[in-house]
Scaffold this active site. Structure first.
Site, mmCIF file in Angstrom:
data_model
loop_
_atom_site.group_PDB
_atom_site.id
_atom_site.type_symbol
_atom_site.label_atom_id
_atom_site.label_comp_id
_atom_site.label_asym_id
_atom_site.label_seq_id
_atom_site.Cartn_x
_atom_site.Cartn_y
_atom_site.Cartn_z
ATOM 1 N N ARG A 175 0.845 -1.217 0.000
ATOM 2 C CA ARG A 175 0.000 0.000 0.000
ATOM 3 C C ARG A 175 0.870 1.254 0.000
ATOM 4 N NH1 ARG A 175 -2.489 -3.678 -0.821
ATOM 5 N NH2 ARG A 175 -4.170 -4.654 0.352
ATOM 6 N N SER A 248 -11.667 0.853 4.180
ATOM 7 C CA SER A 248 -10.687 0.581 5.243
ATOM 8 C C SER A 248 -10.051 1.889 5.699
ATOM 9 C CB SER A 248 -9.576 -0.325 4.725
ATOM 10 O OG SER A 248 -10.124 -1.477 4.157
ATOM 11 N N GLU A 345 -4.932 4.517 6.332
ATOM 12 C CA GLU A 345 -4.842 4.276 4.896
ATOM 13 C C GLU A 345 -5.520 5.441 4.176
ATOM 14 O OE1 GLU A 345 -5.553 0.292 3.233
ATOM 15 O OE2 GLU A 345 -7.025 1.299 1.963
HETATM 16 P P1 NAP Z 1 -9.375 -10.018 4.440
HETATM 17 O O1 NAP Z 1 -9.488 -10.761 3.168
HETATM 18 O O2 NAP Z 1 -10.319 -10.282 5.564
HETATM 19 O O3 NAP Z 1 -7.897 -10.106 4.967
HETATM 20 C C1 NAP Z 1 -7.542 -9.475 6.178
HETATM 21 C C2 NAP Z 1 -6.063 -9.339 6.241
HETATM 22 O O4 NAP Z 1 -5.451 -10.605 6.091
HETATM 23 C C3 NAP Z 1 -5.487 -8.470 5.168
HETATM 24 O O5 NAP Z 1 -4.421 -7.801 5.758
HETATM 25 C C4 NAP Z 1 -4.966 -9.436 4.141
HETATM 26 O O6 NAP Z 1 -3.809 -8.964 3.530
HETATM 27 C C5 NAP Z 1 -4.581 -10.619 4.990
HETATM 28 N N1 NAP Z 1 -4.744 -11.886 4.291
HETATM 29 C C6 NAP Z 1 -5.883 -12.644 4.170
HETATM 30 N N2 NAP Z 1 -5.639 -13.772 3.501
HETATM 31 C C7 NAP Z 1 -4.331 -13.742 3.154
HETATM 32 C C8 NAP Z 1 -3.489 -14.625 2.434
HETATM 33 N N3 NAP Z 1 -3.949 -15.777 1.953
HETATM 34 N N4 NAP Z 1 -2.199 -14.271 2.271
HETATM 35 C C9 NAP Z 1 -1.731 -13.109 2.757
HETATM 36 N N5 NAP Z 1 -2.475 -12.243 3.444
HETATM 37 C C10 NAP Z 1 -3.759 -12.548 3.643
HETATM 38 O O7 NAP Z 1 -9.397 -8.453 4.107
HETATM 39 P P2 NAP Z 1 -10.613 -7.463 3.939
HETATM 40 O O8 NAP Z 1 -10.409 -6.395 4.938
HETATM 41 O O9 NAP Z 1 -11.918 -8.192 3.848
HETATM 42 O O10 NAP Z 1 -10.305 -6.810 2.517
HETATM 43 C C11 NAP Z 1 -10.374 -7.609 1.345
HETATM 44 C C12 NAP Z 1 -9.198 -7.281 0.477
HETATM 45 O O11 NAP Z 1 -9.308 -5.950 -0.005
HETATM 46 C C13 NAP Z 1 -7.876 -7.384 1.220
HETATM 47 O O12 NAP Z 1 -6.930 -7.922 0.347
HETATM 48 C C14 NAP Z 1 -7.595 -5.935 1.549
HETATM 49 O O13 NAP Z 1 -6.241 -5.656 1.756
HETATM 50 C C15 NAP Z 1 -8.129 -5.264 0.311
HETATM 51 N N6 NAP Z 1 -8.362 -3.825 0.466
HETATM 52 C C16 NAP Z 1 -7.480 -2.980 -0.122
HETATM 53 C C17 NAP Z 1 -7.603 -1.632 -0.017
HETATM 54 C C18 NAP Z 1 -6.616 -0.744 -0.717
HETATM 55 O O14 NAP Z 1 -5.818 -1.154 -1.534
HETATM 56 N N7 NAP Z 1 -6.598 0.510 -0.406
HETATM 57 C C19 NAP Z 1 -8.657 -1.108 0.718
HETATM 58 C C20 NAP Z 1 -9.567 -1.983 1.306
HETATM 59 C C21 NAP Z 1 -9.387 -3.352 1.187
HETATM 60 P P3 NAP Z 1 -3.787 -7.874 2.348
HETATM 61 O O15 NAP Z 1 -4.189 -6.598 2.987
HETATM 62 O O16 NAP Z 1 -2.354 -7.865 1.959
HETATM 63 O O17 NAP Z 1 -4.678 -8.329 1.297
#
Ligand code: NAP
Length: 349
Positions: A175, A248, A345
């Site tokens: 990020r 987020s 973020e």
């Molecule tokens: P989630 O899928 O519940 O995951 C929660 C956390 O666990 C995140 O930090 C995610 O990493 C990590 N995670 C889950 N499975 C993983 C795996 N197999 N390997 C490595 N890391 C893993 O997250 P959520 O909050 O519902 O969001 C869904 C996705 O949207 C996530 O990937 C989140 O990061 C992304 N998102 C991105 C932004 C942005 O780019 N600004 C904003 C909102 C949500 P990661 O964060 O590295 O994915």
């Protein structure tokens, strides 16, 4: 609100323009000066307008990742409205798409998927515009935009000239990128080129996406993966068209494995994902829910989402200061219990 044409050729600059309706949080004050730029000439004219008056410049994209302070924004706010995208064969023979910064990101993803091109389908449903994607190296469900970027075109405010960045010059991190750094602030992103593939395989490395296909017993085709991600996101993230939120609010903190091991004595079910040698990423949403106990909590007009604790919500009539105070309470509760500091973020302007 008043309008003038400034001293420069062809850009309409307005005064005291409300920014709340231009952000998904729907809070905050006005921009002292405001203009929308639809082509490079307007962009250059807008930058000149600011420079001759010594006004700081703020770029506004889709407004889905910003919180505007109640005091508003001093200087000139430039809304990015450069539109257009085109698919072509890149030098390596791979399919590429060049999109200008004001294109809606999810329309680009939808177009790529409809044409049968793999690479960005896991980033379906991410709100905002193309120009913002390299800045925070948007990522979701195991995919990161940085790994698909061929080049970033930008306008250098100091030199008043265009510059093209290769991916290695963008310093993509979690990020994070060069464009978030102090040295990167003088560049306004005008277009991004992404590499796509005609042949691809689904990335179902995240539990949410793999479970989706296991439960339904359907084939993870390209369009099915997009549909899966959209369905998962709809169930979890508040809809920014209906709810005041920027998704987020905090980044997922990365801590040392040793520190994590210590914390699991008090919180045995704390999840973690490997994040480079010796480090793990802890889901911020889990910490807010299980440590701060602040999932679905409401304080006046502000709260955390019932479905996803990481999303702070304006229930209507909140001020930016209310949101910042609520965010500070979350940070404080997590920090006091675990020593983990959150980083926002959301960009506060
Ligand atoms: P989630 O899928 O519940 O995951 C929660 C956390 O666990 C995140 O930090 C995610 O990493 C990590 N995670 C889950 N499975 C993983 C795996 N197999 N390997 C490595 N890391 C893993 O997250 P959520 O909050 O519902 O969001 C869904 C996705 O949207 C996530 O990937 C989140 O990061 C992304 N998102 C991105 C932004 C942005 O780019 N600004 C904003 C909102 C949500 P990661 O964060 O590295 O994915």
């Amino acid at each position: 609100m008043s309008t003038d044409n400034g001293t420069d050729e062809s850009v309409v600059v307005e005064h005291d323009v409300a920014l709340a309706p231009r952000t998904t949080f729907r809070v905050g004050g006005t921009a002292d000066f405001f203009c929308a730029v639809r082509d490079e000439q307007e962009l250059v004219a807008a930058v000149r307008y600011a420079l001759v008056r010594d006004l700081p410049i703020t770029i506004l994209g889709g407004g889905s990742n910003v919180l505007v302070r109640d005091e508003g924004v001093r200087g000139l706010v430039i809304a990015m409205a450069l539109r257009g995208r085109s698919f072509h064969e890149g030098r390596s023979g791979a399919i590429e798409v060049r999109a200008r910064a004001g294109e809606v990101w999810d329309e680009l993803v939808s177009d790529a998927v409809q044409r049968g091109f793999w690479g960005i389908e896991n980033l379906s449903g991410v709100p905002g515009l193309v120009g913002a994607t390299p800045i925070q190296n948007v990522g979701a469900y195991g995919a990161e935009v940085g790994s698909r970027i061929v080049s970033v075109e930008a306008f250098d405010i100091e030199r008043m000239s265009a510059r093209v960045f290769r991916p290695e010059e963008c310093a993509f991190g979690y990020r994070d990128s060069f464009f978030k750094s102090a040295a990167g602030k003088r560049f306004i992103i005008t277009a991004v080129t992404y590499r796509l593939s005609e042949v691809g395989a689904p990335d179902l490395s995240y539990r949410d996406t793999s479970e989706y296909f296991m439960e339904r017993r359907i084939e993870p085709t390209l369009s099915a993966v997009r549909e899966a991600v959209l369905t998962i996101r709809r169930a979890k993230f508040p809809d920014v068209d209906r709810v005041g939120t920027a998704g987020s609010f905090f980044k997922n903190p990365v801590i040392s494995r040793a520190r994590y091991d210590k914390l699991t004595r008090a919180y045995p079910s704390m999840p973690a994902h490997a994040s480079g040698a010796g480090f793990v990423k802890v889901p911020a949403g889990w910490l807010i829910e299980h440590v701060a106990k602040m999932r679905g909590v409401r304080e006046g007009a502000v709260g955390s989402s019932e479905h996803h604790a990481l999303a702070i919500v304006n229930h209507g009539g909140a001020r930016a200061s209310d949101i910042l105070a609520f965010a500070a309470r979350i940070e404080d509760a997590v920090y006091r219990a675990t020593g983990i500091s959150f980083e926002p973020e959301v960009q506060v302007i």
